[in-house]
Scaffold this motif. Sequence first.
Motif, PDB file in Angstrom:
ATOM      1  N   LYS A   3       0.806  -1.197   0.000  1.00  0.00           N
ATOM      2  CA  LYS A   3       0.000   0.000   0.000  1.00  0.00           C
ATOM      3  C   LYS A   3       0.850   1.262   0.000  1.00  0.00           C
ATOM      4  O   LYS A   3       1.093   1.882   1.024  1.00  0.00           O
ATOM      5  CB  LYS A   3      -0.946  -0.008   1.198  1.00  0.00           C
ATOM      6  N   GLU A   4       1.348   1.579  -1.139  1.00  0.00           N
ATOM      7  CA  GLU A   4       2.285   2.692  -1.339  1.00  0.00           C
ATOM      8  C   GLU A   4       1.884   3.923  -0.533  1.00  0.00           C
ATOM      9  O   GLU A   4       0.763   4.415  -0.613  1.00  0.00           O
ATOM     10  CB  GLU A   4       2.306   3.049  -2.832  1.00  0.00           C
ATOM     11  N   LYS A   5       2.804   4.409   0.318  1.00  0.00           N
ATOM     12  CA  LYS A   5       2.527   5.585   1.142  1.00  0.00           C
ATOM     13  C   LYS A   5       2.390   6.816   0.239  1.00  0.00           C
ATOM     14  O   LYS A   5       3.173   7.030  -0.679  1.00  0.00           O
ATOM     15  CB  LYS A   5       3.661   5.804   2.149  1.00  0.00           C
ATOM     16  N   LYS A   6       1.402   7.642   0.552  1.00  0.00           N
ATOM     17  CA  LYS A   6       1.193   8.851  -0.222  1.00  0.00           C
ATOM     18  C   LYS A   6       2.180   9.928   0.214  1.00  0.00           C
ATOM     19  O   LYS A   6       2.286  10.262   1.383  1.00  0.00           O
ATOM     20  CB  LYS A   6      -0.245   9.341  -0.044  1.00  0.00           C
ATOM     21  N   THR A   7       2.920  10.446  -0.711  1.00  0.00           N
ATOM     22  CA  THR A   7       3.893  11.485  -0.431  1.00  0.00           C
ATOM     23  C   THR A   7       3.614  12.655  -1.358  1.00  0.00           C
ATOM     24  O   THR A   7       2.647  12.673  -2.122  1.00  0.00           O
ATOM     25  CB  THR A   7       5.317  10.962  -0.655  1.00  0.00           C
ATOM     26  N   LYS A   8       4.508  13.653  -1.320  1.00  0.00           N
ATOM     27  CA  LYS A   8       4.352  14.808  -2.188  1.00  0.00           C
ATOM     28  C   LYS A   8       4.546  14.414  -3.649  1.00  0.00           C
ATOM     29  O   LYS A   8       4.117  15.105  -4.561  1.00  0.00           O
ATOM     30  CB  LYS A   8       5.353  15.889  -1.784  1.00  0.00           C
ATOM     31  N   ASP A   9       5.221  13.284  -3.867  1.00  0.00           N
ATOM     32  CA  ASP A   9       5.427  12.804  -5.235  1.00  0.00           C
ATOM     33  C   ASP A   9       4.142  12.150  -5.720  1.00  0.00           C
ATOM     34  O   ASP A   9       3.779  11.062  -5.294  1.00  0.00           O
ATOM     35  CB  ASP A   9       6.580  11.792  -5.241  1.00  0.00           C
ATOM     36  N   THR A  10       3.410  12.821  -6.595  1.00  0.00           N
ATOM     37  CA  THR A  10       2.127  12.316  -7.085  1.00  0.00           C
ATOM     38  C   THR A  10       2.267  11.572  -8.408  1.00  0.00           C
ATOM     39  O   THR A  10       1.261  11.240  -9.033  1.00  0.00           O
ATOM     40  CB  THR A  10       1.135  13.482  -7.247  1.00  0.00           C
ATOM     41  N   GLN A  11       3.485  11.341  -8.844  1.00  0.00           N
ATOM     42  CA  GLN A  11       3.706  10.652 -10.115  1.00  0.00           C
ATOM     43  C   GLN A  11       3.125   9.240 -10.058  1.00  0.00           C
ATOM     44  O   GLN A  11       3.368   8.487  -9.125  1.00  0.00           O
ATOM     45  CB  GLN A  11       5.206  10.575 -10.416  1.00  0.00           C
ATOM     46  N   LYS A  12       2.357   8.903 -11.070  1.00  0.00           N
ATOM     47  CA  LYS A  12       1.780   7.561 -11.114  1.00  0.00           C
ATOM     48  C   LYS A  12       2.859   6.552 -11.490  1.00  0.00           C
ATOM     49  O   LYS A  12       3.724   6.832 -12.323  1.00  0.00           O
ATOM     50  CB  LYS A  12       0.644   7.518 -12.128  1.00  0.00           C
ATOM     51  N   LYS A  13       2.795   5.396 -10.894  1.00  0.00           N
ATOM     52  CA  LYS A  13       3.832   4.391 -11.088  1.00  0.00           C
ATOM     53  C   LYS A  13       3.275   3.155 -11.790  1.00  0.00           C
ATOM     54  O   LYS A  13       2.074   2.892 -11.783  1.00  0.00           O
ATOM     55  CB  LYS A  13       4.426   3.977  -9.734  1.00  0.00           C
ATOM     56  N   ILE A  14       4.195   2.401 -12.368  1.00  0.00           N
ATOM     57  CA  ILE A  14       3.871   1.082 -12.912  1.00  0.00           C
ATOM     58  C   ILE A  14       4.751   0.073 -12.181  1.00  0.00           C
ATOM     59  O   ILE A  14       5.977   0.167 -12.218  1.00  0.00           O
ATOM     60  CB  ILE A  14       4.120   0.988 -14.429  1.00  0.00           C
ATOM     61  N   ALA A  38       2.085  -4.416 -14.166  1.00  0.00           N
ATOM     62  CA  ALA A  38       2.466  -5.157 -15.376  1.00  0.00           C
ATOM     63  C   ALA A  38       2.928  -6.550 -14.970  1.00  0.00           C
ATOM     64  O   ALA A  38       3.773  -6.686 -14.076  1.00  0.00           O
ATOM     65  CB  ALA A  38       3.565  -4.422 -16.132  1.00  0.00           C
ATOM     66  N   ILE A  39       2.380  -7.561 -15.636  1.00  0.00           N
ATOM     67  CA  ILE A  39       2.743  -8.947 -15.357  1.00  0.00           C
ATOM     68  C   ILE A  39       3.470  -9.510 -16.578  1.00  0.00           C
ATOM     69  O   ILE A  39       2.852  -9.684 -17.644  1.00  0.00           O
ATOM     70  CB  ILE A  39       1.497  -9.826 -15.066  1.00  0.00           C
ATOM     71  N   PRO A  40       4.772  -9.770 -16.498  1.00  0.00           N
ATOM     72  CA  PRO A  40       5.483 -10.357 -17.646  1.00  0.00           C
ATOM     73  C   PRO A  40       4.894 -11.718 -18.025  1.00  0.00           C
ATOM     74  O   PRO A  40       4.494 -12.499 -17.148  1.00  0.00           O
ATOM     75  CB  PRO A  40       6.921 -10.499 -17.127  1.00  0.00           C
ATOM     76  N   ILE A  41       4.832 -12.011 -19.308  1.00  0.00           N
ATOM     77  CA  ILE A  41       4.302 -13.290 -19.771  1.00  0.00           C
ATOM     78  C   ILE A  41       5.097 -14.457 -19.177  1.00  0.00           C
ATOM     79  O   ILE A  41       4.555 -15.544 -18.941  1.00  0.00           O
ATOM     80  CB  ILE A  41       4.309 -13.358 -21.326  1.00  0.00           C
ATOM     81  N   GLU A 129       8.569   2.168 -22.827  1.00  0.00           N
ATOM     82  CA  GLU A 129       7.272   2.531 -23.398  1.00  0.00           C
ATOM     83  C   GLU A 129       6.544   3.591 -22.578  1.00  0.00           C
ATOM     84  O   GLU A 129       5.599   4.215 -23.064  1.00  0.00           O
ATOM     85  CB  GLU A 129       6.388   1.286 -23.504  1.00  0.00           C
ATOM     86  N   ASN A 130       6.964   3.792 -21.346  1.00  0.00           N
ATOM     87  CA  ASN A 130       6.261   4.728 -20.462  1.00  0.00           C
ATOM     88  C   ASN A 130       7.260   5.684 -19.802  1.00  0.00           C
ATOM     89  O   ASN A 130       7.459   5.647 -18.571  1.00  0.00           O
ATOM     90  CB  ASN A 130       5.478   3.965 -19.388  1.00  0.00           C
ATOM     91  N   PRO A 131       7.893   6.552 -20.589  1.00  0.00           N
ATOM     92  CA  PRO A 131       8.922   7.449 -20.039  1.00  0.00           C
ATOM     93  C   PRO A 131       8.366   8.471 -19.044  1.00  0.00           C
ATOM     94  O   PRO A 131       9.122   9.045 -18.259  1.00  0.00           O
ATOM     95  CB  PRO A 131       9.482   8.134 -21.292  1.00  0.00           C
ATOM     96  N   ASP A 132       7.048   8.674 -19.064  1.00  0.00           N
ATOM     97  CA  ASP A 132       6.437   9.656 -18.165  1.00  0.00           C
ATOM     98  C   ASP A 132       6.067   9.060 -16.809  1.00  0.00           C
ATOM     99  O   ASP A 132       5.595   9.779 -15.924  1.00  0.00           O
ATOM    100  CB  ASP A 132       5.178  10.248 -18.814  1.00  0.00           C
ATOM    101  N   LYS A 133       6.259   7.755 -16.648  1.00  0.00           N
ATOM    102  CA  LYS A 133       5.898   7.094 -15.399  1.00  0.00           C
ATOM    103  C   LYS A 133       7.126   6.410 -14.794  1.00  0.00           C
ATOM    104  O   LYS A 133       8.041   5.999 -15.506  1.00  0.00           O
ATOM    105  CB  LYS A 133       4.793   6.060 -15.621  1.00  0.00           C
ATOM    106  N   LYS A 134       7.118   6.270 -13.486  1.00  0.00           N
ATOM    107  CA  LYS A 134       8.191   5.564 -12.802  1.00  0.00           C
ATOM    108  C   LYS A 134       7.871   4.075 -12.801  1.00  0.00           C
ATOM    109  O   LYS A 134       6.821   3.646 -12.310  1.00  0.00           O
ATOM    110  CB  LYS A 134       8.349   6.073 -11.366  1.00  0.00           C
ATOM    111  N   VAL A 135       8.761   3.258 -13.347  1.00  0.00           N
ATOM    112  CA  VAL A 135       8.568   1.811 -13.430  1.00  0.00           C
ATOM    113  C   VAL A 135       9.433   1.140 -12.353  1.00  0.00           C
ATOM    114  O   VAL A 135      10.630   1.390 -12.251  1.00  0.00           O
ATOM    115  CB  VAL A 135       8.944   1.272 -14.828  1.00  0.00           C
TER     116      VAL A 135
END
Length: 451
Positions: A3-14, A38-41, A129-135
């Motif tokens: 349950k990812e703690k909510k911080t000032k960083d609001t960036q959505k993650k994968i 994301a679930i690898p095959i 594929e998702n440079p705008d999100k933190k993976v």
Amino acid sequence: MAKEKKTKDTQKKIFVLDTSVIIYDHNAVKNFEEHDLAIPITVLEELDNFKKGNDIKNFEAREFTRFLDELAADSVSLQDWIPLDGNNKGKLKVVMNTHGTKETDAEKIFDDRKNDHKILNAAIAVQAENPDKKVILVSKDINLRLKAKSLNIPSEDYNTGKVKDIDLLYTGHTTIENVAPEKINELYEKGYCDIDAIPAEEVSKNHYYILKSVKSSALAYYNPVDKRLEHVGKTPAYGIKPRNAEQAFAIHAVLDPHIKLVSIQGVAGTGKTLIALAATLEQRKDFKQIFLARPIVPLSNKDIGYLPGDIKSKLNPYMEPLFDNLKFIQNQFNETDQDYQRITDMVNKEKLVITPLAYIRGRSLSNIVFIVDEAQNLTPHEVKTIISRAGENCKIIFTGDIFQIDTPYLDSESNGLSYLIDRLKDQDLYAHITLEKGERSELANLANELL
């Protein structure tokens, strides 16, 4: 990831999930709040290999596969982002790419086409594929996490069910100094006294105390039913005498009919399994059967099928410690004594049954005492499953050493025994004792302290 703690960083993650996370907790995908998964095959391929069998990993694999099937029922493809149920939940998809990118390919870098590297490549592809999100790669496998970080892929453990600070884990007993001498005298004379003998902040349900005054001391526990401190004597159980205060507490907890769930934690040689078994035998008339079980952790993580012989022969190496403790109790008596013969009769008539834990699943646990040894090798989900099967007149006892983990994806903070101790403290039906002093032998104590 719990349950990812909510911080000032609001960036959505994968979050990219490894197979080890799924077989640890098939409900893991529900614990990442608004973030995508994301679930690898390759994970699905590995889960397919785990689907047959009676171990917890087999159950977890089957349950996750069913969940994924239901989730995808109304979707065209699992390669599309599918919304997860629940408010503010993210989406899930299966990642087919196992070749990374032109710039970064884990299989080429590590010169091996193993599944771990395919999972790393899937994370690399999602990242590209998702440079705008933190993976972030989530895995219970510490080596895979290290490999991910070496490729500049953020990685972390799956933290749901983990104890935050193992050094502060509940011990079940406290030493109280400077107790009024009259309170200790009252404990010995009446068998109980008011709780004002101890500070209010120290009061906890079914908690044990070593009370000390200037000239005397006493053992006691807080009875949540009568709301008072009661004296705890060093009562022997089926020929086994407690050698220290903690062992006396453990025997008391197992013998107390109001306490339905007991956990006993301690390093090798503290007598946790012996105490649990002896105290259970002492109250044998109150239950129809006694089950002794332990999870099977195959040697070198091999399946037991490679061992020779029938199923009984295969299991004997894993059950021997339980037989050793039973034989030690039996040898407290002469072979002609009734108590000696009674144990043999209980085994022959299956009133006392030693069995692998996998054979217990699915049974209704009524009118029995169920001792689960080596509980540190269970996941939190498995501990919950066992307790949830408790029926009428059932008592469950978990024993283990949280610092002696034999399974690859558990540690002292994430195993089921630590989780149980941390979550159930101060409950009416639960008592816990940490055994601290080794009583096996001076040699065993030397090994625990210096090696």
